[in-house]
Structures are given as C-alpha cells and as structure tokens.
Scaffold this motif. Structure first.
Motif, mmCIF file in Angstrom:
data_model
loop_
_atom_site.group_PDB
_atom_site.id
_atom_site.type_symbol
_atom_site.label_atom_id
_atom_site.label_comp_id
_atom_site.label_asym_id
_atom_site.label_seq_id
_atom_site.Cartn_x
_atom_site.Cartn_y
_atom_site.Cartn_z
ATOM 1 N N LYS A 82 -7.348 -0.819 9.801
ATOM 2 C CA LYS A 82 -6.986 0.489 9.463
ATOM 3 C C LYS A 82 -8.214 1.056 8.635
ATOM 4 N N LEU A 83 -8.620 0.501 7.779
ATOM 5 C CA LEU A 83 -9.744 1.146 6.825
ATOM 6 C C LEU A 83 -11.167 1.294 7.836
ATOM 7 N N ALA A 137 -5.029 -4.221 7.231
ATOM 8 C CA ALA A 137 -5.551 -3.284 6.325
ATOM 9 C C ALA A 137 -7.062 -3.178 6.827
ATOM 10 N N THR A 161 -10.117 5.198 2.464
ATOM 11 C CA THR A 161 -9.340 4.702 1.219
ATOM 12 C C THR A 161 -8.137 4.128 1.584
ATOM 13 N N GLY A 162 -7.960 2.891 1.173
ATOM 14 C CA GLY A 162 -6.321 2.488 1.124
ATOM 15 C C GLY A 162 -5.923 2.591 -0.549
ATOM 16 N N LEU A 178 -10.656 0.427 -1.797
ATOM 17 C CA LEU A 178 -9.301 0.459 -2.394
ATOM 18 C C LEU A 178 -9.139 1.259 -3.687
ATOM 19 N N TYR A 233 0.745 -1.158 -0.167
ATOM 20 C CA TYR A 233 -0.068 0.052 -0.036
ATOM 21 C C TYR A 233 1.051 1.114 0.098
ATOM 22 N N LYS A 277 -0.873 4.301 0.897
ATOM 23 C CA LYS A 277 -1.292 4.877 2.352
ATOM 24 C C LYS A 277 -2.578 4.687 2.383
ATOM 25 N N PHE A 278 -3.288 4.910 3.765
ATOM 26 C CA PHE A 278 -4.569 4.830 4.303
ATOM 27 C C PHE A 278 -4.839 6.214 4.609
#
Length: 281
Positions: free
Chosen positions: A83-84, A80, A44-45, A98, A30, A32-33
């Motif tokens: 985080k989202l 992931a 958003t990832g 994504l 990735y 960034k988040f």
C-alpha cells in the motif's frame, strides 16, 4: 494530582489490541494510508495506539482506549508495504513513513514491513522514516540492532520535554522514563542508523533545553545539524486538553488565526473558552 503511568507496561497492554499473529504474519492496526506533504511528499501509514499520552498530540483520537477497540483495521506487513509503495510510486515520492501512533509497539511488524521493501528491491529507491518517541528503542537496545539491517531507514526521534519533570507534565508518564528517549538516540547512533531529532520546545525552559542539547551533542557532536525545534499547534481539541491540564506552552501556533501565541495569550484563550462554555450552559 494525577497517577503517573509506565509507558513500557502501557505498550504491552496496547499491543494486545493493535497486533495479532496469523500464519506467521504479524498484523498491525492502522487508521489509514495516505499521501502527505511532509518531507517534500511521503506515503504515510497512520498506526493506532501510542504508549505516551501527550497532552498536545494531534492524533489523540487514535490512541484512546475506545479507539484501540473501535478504530482502524488490521493489515499484515506485506500488504502494508505494498500500500505504501503504491502511494509512493503513484505520487513520485521517495519517502515512506509510519505516523499517528507509536510504530515501535509490535515492532516485529515494522521489521517484516522493512524486509518486504528490501526483498522487492526498493531499498535504493525508497527512504523509510520511522517516527518514534524512542521509549521502546531506549528500553530495548536489540531494536536498534535489528533496525541496522535496513540501511534505507531514518529514525526521527521526537523527544517530549527537555527534562524529566517537563516530560512528566506533558505526557503524564512517570518522569523516570524520560531518559529512555535519550538512550534511544544513543542506541541508534551506536548502530549507525541515521537519526534526526524533534524537540517540542513549547514546554521547555531555556536551561533545560540547553542541557538536553548538550546531552545530545555528547552522544554525537554532529547531531546539532539534525535537531529540529518544534512549536505546539493549537488544534481546538489540543487547546481544550492543555487548558484542562493548566499546561501553558510559552509559545504556540494558533492555527485558526494563523498567529503565534505566547504564554499569557494562551492562558487568556483558556479563560475565554471556559467563560464561553459557562455562558453556553
């Protein structure tokens, strides 16, 4: 003249850089988040790596060969997902998505991520938007079948060009892969997955646009309500790439001056830029 490429082979090459397995977990690269305003607010990832080289792409910098090696960090699906979800709940967003690169590269990572959201019991609180060019889903129907296990997803298929020739001019990929995008829509709809479609009309002839829309309506007559027509935004590096390729959209948005430009204006802009560069030299 330029060499066309095969986006399926390119996907396999990119996968070597952006995916790796560790203790049965699939880690994905990735960039960034972040929280974004799209879809009324979405967590958003941004993933690294794409199997198309669209000349108007805003995230080109995430998808160059050197970016694959030097940009971003690896994270497993579970983290992931967390985080989202954290961003979504902190901001009160319903949507997770994504973006950036092509999330279907290393698709198993996405499936694990979706499973994590489901296992945590958030599938009725969250809608997951998969932004894709559809090439790999068109190529491999099984992906659509696997996605159908997660009823909280919407796929947003971004179709490049309205004909195989336009597709090749925009992406540099072999025109024979154009139809995979349409096949993706077919596979997704056959598997009852919610689909919305974005068509970048800036490079489409009227005749090819109407043909494409007819093709899509043949797949699903209700699809017309879910088609979004997009206009290219002329970020400075996008303008440079289009000028270099002599690819002039018939309509585009000049972000700097907040204006709509038509074909001739864009050619003019290219000439001005190249004159300015000559003067600089």
């Amino acid at each position: 003249t330029y060499m066309v490429y095969d986006p399926i082979l390119l996907s396999n090459d990119i996968e070597k850089y952006v995916i790796y397995m560790k203790d049965s977990k699939i880690l994905r690269k990735y960039y960034k988040f972040r929280a974004t305003k799209f879809y009324g607010g979405s967590a958003t990832g941004d993933v690294v790596g794409c199997n198309l080289r669209c000349k108007f792409c805003w995230s080109w910098h995430l998808n160059t060969p050197s970016a694959l090696k030097n940009i971003g960090f690896y994270i497993d699906s579970e983290n992931a997902a967390l985080k989202l979800l954290n961003i979504a709940f902190e901001k009160g967003f319903r949507y997770i998505r994504l973006s950036g690169g092509e999330p279907s590269i290393g698709f198993e990572h996405v499936f694990q991520l979706l499973k994590k959201i489901q296992d945590l019991g958030y599938s009725n609180k969250i809608t997951f938007i998969l932004e894709t060019n559809g090439i790999l889903i068109g190529y491999k129907k099984d992906y659509a079948i696997d996605l159908s296990n997660y009823p909280f997803i919407i796929t947003r298929v971004s179709i490049k060009g309205c004909s195989s020739e336009e597709f090749e001019a925009i992406t540099g990929a072999d025109k024979k892969f154009y139809n995979y995008q349409i096949e993706a829509v077919k596979h997704l709809i056959e598997n009852n997955i919610a689909v919305s479609i974005a068509i970048t009309v800036s490079f489409c002839k009227k005749s090819s646009l109407s043909r494409l829309i007819e093709q899509l309506i043949r797949i699903d007559e209700n699809i017309i309500d879910r088609i979004e027509l997009e206009v290219v935004k002329l970020y400075p590096d996008v303008t440079k790439r289009l000028c270099k390729a002599n690819l002039f959209p018939w309509i585009a948005i000049d972000l700097k001056n907040n204006a709509i430009l038509k074909g001739d204006d864009i050619e003019q802009k290219c000439r001005e830029n190249s004159n300015r560069n000559l003067i600089k030299k």
